[in-house]
Design a protein around this motif. Structure first.
Motif, short mmCIF file in Angstrom:
data_model
loop_
_atom_site.label_atom_id
_atom_site.label_comp_id
_atom_site.label_asym_id
_atom_site.label_seq_id
_atom_site.Cartn_x
_atom_site.Cartn_y
_atom_site.Cartn_z
N TYR A 18 0.82 -1.21 0.00
CA TYR A 18 0.00 0.00 0.00
C TYR A 18 0.86 1.26 0.00
O TYR A 18 0.69 2.13 -0.86
N MET A 22 1.30 4.03 -3.14
CA MET A 22 1.03 5.46 -2.95
C MET A 22 2.28 6.29 -3.23
O MET A 22 2.18 7.40 -3.78
N GLN A 197 -2.82 15.46 -5.72
CA GLN A 197 -4.26 15.63 -5.59
C GLN A 197 -4.78 16.75 -6.48
O GLN A 197 -5.89 16.67 -7.01
N PRO A 297 -12.67 8.51 -4.52
CA PRO A 297 -11.30 7.99 -4.37
C PRO A 297 -10.55 8.61 -3.21
O PRO A 297 -9.77 7.93 -2.53
N GLU A 301 -9.22 6.43 -0.16
CA GLU A 301 -7.78 6.41 0.15
C GLU A 301 -7.55 6.66 1.63
O GLU A 301 -6.69 6.04 2.25
N TYR A 302 -8.33 7.57 2.21
CA TYR A 302 -8.15 7.86 3.63
C TYR A 302 -8.58 6.65 4.48
O TYR A 302 -7.91 6.30 5.46
N LEU A 304 -8.49 3.54 3.57
CA LEU A 304 -7.45 2.53 3.41
C LEU A 304 -6.22 2.85 4.26
O LEU A 304 -5.57 1.94 4.79
N SER A 305 -5.92 4.13 4.42
CA SER A 305 -4.77 4.50 5.25
C SER A 305 -5.03 4.19 6.73
O SER A 305 -4.12 3.81 7.46
#
Length: 416
Positions: A18, A22, A197, A297, A301-302, A304-305
């Motif tokens: 991961y 990123m 971003q 997304p 993403e947050y 998943l973090s």
């Protein structure tokens, strides 16, 4: 169906791959942003007009820094601005210093709050008292670059749907290892993420230390929510949901102080993590609207973090227990093997790319590569622990009460 060992292997791969994925995304996105929108921009943009900018400076117990901060704002080359300092019921001499400056400077106004209500409330008061169509919000310990406003205002003039422009924070206290690591972090992590971003079209958050807003946009979304622990992330999401454009301007420099103690750094990162989860909690309704699909997304993403942080910490605990006491639990790997070595190499390349991109603003900053290589060993664990600790606080915190603040540890007060 996956058995327990295959699931364990999947989670191990997730812990390593991961951040690897990123890092690659950030390097590609930041490099593209630099070549497309940053490279070669050396002269100040020519402005056809100079709209009034209201600089909002909320402060609580900032007697050591507030005078220098306002002095730096007043030294700006931008010709049309007003300064509104908001004292949030300080218990030191901050109010006295502000009143003295107000008596000496015609374009400085001071708002005095009787009760500590927090930064978002102070910003609301400042915005409602302002006369300008553009609001620049900076922290009470920040030194604004003299030319920052020229770069920022150009975005608002050229883009009628621009709701906010976030600047480029630069660390000015660099006497300790923690501070030196953060110098690299702001360049090779935070700066690269914002560049990426911006290319993808949705900035997760403006930098609370320096961010400008179109007043019309802020009023459109109902100003800052006073019960959010991080005002910058929440106001960004509110603007994004109303389809205001959020931009990143790396030429808008602002020199800041960062924590130089583990306790101060821990408190800061817990607040950041808690604020992020609070925003995810409050804005979970974006999944109900197809119009908000471009935010999906960023939201994912947050999430998943956060999952990564929990997995990383749990694996670390299992590894430590197995190390000192044979439990019979499955073996997990947290020390670098070939995957860890690959991840460390990619991180090193990312740091090199990030520092190289910011060489335009600080010629000697690539020299901080030696210090930032410690980031994966110290900061990953710190931020993972902060996220694990802060997530339940954010999920189960009773909202509605003002999110008040205390003066953080920002290291030694040094001059440029």
């Amino acid at each position: 169906m996956l058995d327990s060992y295959s699931l364990l292997e999947f989670l191990e791969d997730y812990v390593f791959y991961y951040p690897l994925a990123m890092s690659i995304i950030w390097m590609i996105g930041a490099s593209y942003f630099y070549m497309r929108r940053e490279q070669g921009r050396k002269t100040l943009p020519e402005l056809e007009e100079y709209p009034l900018v209201s600089v909002l400076v909320p402060a609580r117990n900032e007697e050591k820094a507030i005078g220098s901060t306002l002095k730096a704002v007043l030294a700006s080359s931008y010709p049309h601005l007003e300064v509104i300092a908001i004292d949030d019921a300080s218990t030191d001499s901050t109010a006295m210093i502000l009143q003295q400056i107000e008596s000496e400077e015609a374009n400085v106004r001071v708002l005095m709050l009787d009760k500590n209500m927090g930064k978002p409330y102070a910003l609301r008061c400042g915005a409602l008292a302002s006369k300008g169509d553009i609001l620049l919000c900076i922290d009470a310990d920040a030194y604004l670059d003299p030319y920052a406003l020229h770069w920022i205002v150009a975005h608002f003039i050229n883009g009628p749907r621009v709701g906010a422009v976030t600047g480029n924070p630069r660390v000015r206290n660099r006497t300790s290892l923690l501070a030196k690591i953060q110098v690299g972090e702001y360049s090779s992590i935070i700066g690269m993420i914002k560049r990426t971003q911006r290319i993808l079209g949705k900035v997760l958050t403006v930098s609370g230390v320096i961010a400008a807003f179109r007043k019309q946009a802020v009023l459109d979304v109902g100003l800052w929510d006073t019960d959010m622990i991080t005002d910058d992330i929440n106001i960004t999401w509110k603007l994004e949901k109303r389809f205001w454009d959020i931009r990143y301007e790396p030429n808008a420099l602002c020199w800041i102080l960062v924590p130089e103690s583990f306790r101060g750094l821990w408190k800061q990162r817990v607040r950041w993590a808690q604020g992020g989860v609070e925003v995810i909690r409050r804005h979970r309704d974006i999944w109900k609207s197809w119009k908000q699909r471009r935010l999906w997304p960023v939201y994912l993403e947050y999430v998943l973090s956060v999952i990564w942080s929990y997995t990383y910490v749990i694996f670390g605990c299992i590894w430590l227990i197995n190390l000192v006491y044979p439990t019979g639990w499955p073996e997990v790997h947290v020390l670098p093997e070939w995957k860890g070595s690959l991840l460390a190499f990619v991180c090193l390349v990312q740091f090199l790319v990030g520092l190289s991109l910011d060489k335009k603003y600080e010629r000697h900053i690539p020299g901080y590569l030696f210090w930032v290589i410690w980031y994966p060993f110290a900061y990953w664990l710190l931020m993972a622990l902060a996220t694990v600790y802060a997530t339940p606080r954010a999920l189960f915190r009773k909202m509605g009460k003002p999110a008040v603040w205390t003066s953080p540890d920002r290291g030694l007060f040094t001059k440029l």
